[in-house]
Design an enzyme around this catalytic site. Structure first.
Site, PDB file in Angstrom:
ATOM      1  N   GLY A   9      44.153  14.830  74.722  1.00  0.00           N
ATOM      2  CA  GLY A   9      43.856  13.408  74.594  1.00  0.00           C
ATOM      3  C   GLY A   9      43.408  12.829  75.918  1.00  0.00           C
ATOM      4  O   GLY A   9      42.839  13.531  76.757  1.00  0.00           O
ATOM      5  N   CYS A  10      43.689  11.574  76.121  1.00  0.00           N
ATOM      6  CA  CYS A  10      43.286  10.854  77.321  1.00  0.00           C
ATOM      7  C   CYS A  10      43.770  11.570  78.580  1.00  0.00           C
ATOM      8  O   CYS A  10      44.957  11.834  78.732  1.00  0.00           O
ATOM      9  CB  CYS A  10      43.874   9.450  77.267  1.00  0.00           C
ATOM     10  SG  CYS A  10      43.779   8.538  78.809  1.00  0.00           S
TER      11      CYS A  10
END
Length: 175
Positions: A9-10
């Protein structure tokens, strides 16, 4: 020293958490697994380059081995959601491992199998590569330590991930 490349993810969020792990001496945010050379953040965010937001972790394998690092990785993000982490949606937010050699590839396969029973749905984390690593722009590096602690998104996402780390790996957290 050893290296690992992970995508969960981020990259602001995974970078912030892995920096708190004993034995980790460096974490660099970047892009990996796509087709565009030297992509920019804007290009990767468009979802058209094929890159994932990832982190390159430098660690002392006498303090924490790759297998344990992967176990931490599987606790701090949701490896069961395809191309998504929370509100971040797109292939750039996929859960992926980018082993740097055959030994890491075998350990990545073992980690997926080992961690599968901890989740209510199947793990969709991919094992990819080899692939070229591209460091993200300077303003993305050590984001949590700077701008991130004023960013509402980071304030909502990173502290719960840090709590998961501290709860599940208390003996692995830097003092």
């Amino acid at each position: 020293m050893a290296e690992a490349i992970l995508a969960g993810g981020c990259f602001w969020c995974t970078e912030a958490v892995l920096r708190d792990v004993n034995g980790v001496s460096g974490v660099e945010s970047g892009y990996i697994g796509g087709t565009v050379p030297n992509p920019t953040y804007k290009q990767v965010c468009s979802g058209t380059t094929g890159h994932a937001e990832g982190i390159r972790v430098t660690f002392d394998d006498a303090v924490i081995d790759y297998a344990t690092l992967l176990d931490v990785f599987f606790v701090i993000h949701d490896p069961t959601t395809l191309n998504r982490q929370g509100n971040d949606v797109g292939t750039q937010y996929r859960s992926a491992l980018f082993p740097l050699d055959d030994a890491q590839r075998a350990q990545a396969e073992a980690a997926i199998a080992r961690n599968a029973s901890h989740w209510p749905a199947p793990i969709v984390t991919t094992i990819e590569g080899p692939a070229t690593w591209y460091p993200a722009e300077d303003y993305h590096q050590e984001y949590w330590e700077g701008e991130g602690q004023r960013n509402p998104y980071c304030l909502a996402v990173i502290p719960p991930k840090l709590n998961k780390l501290r709860k599940s790996f208390a003996d692995r957290v830097k003092a």
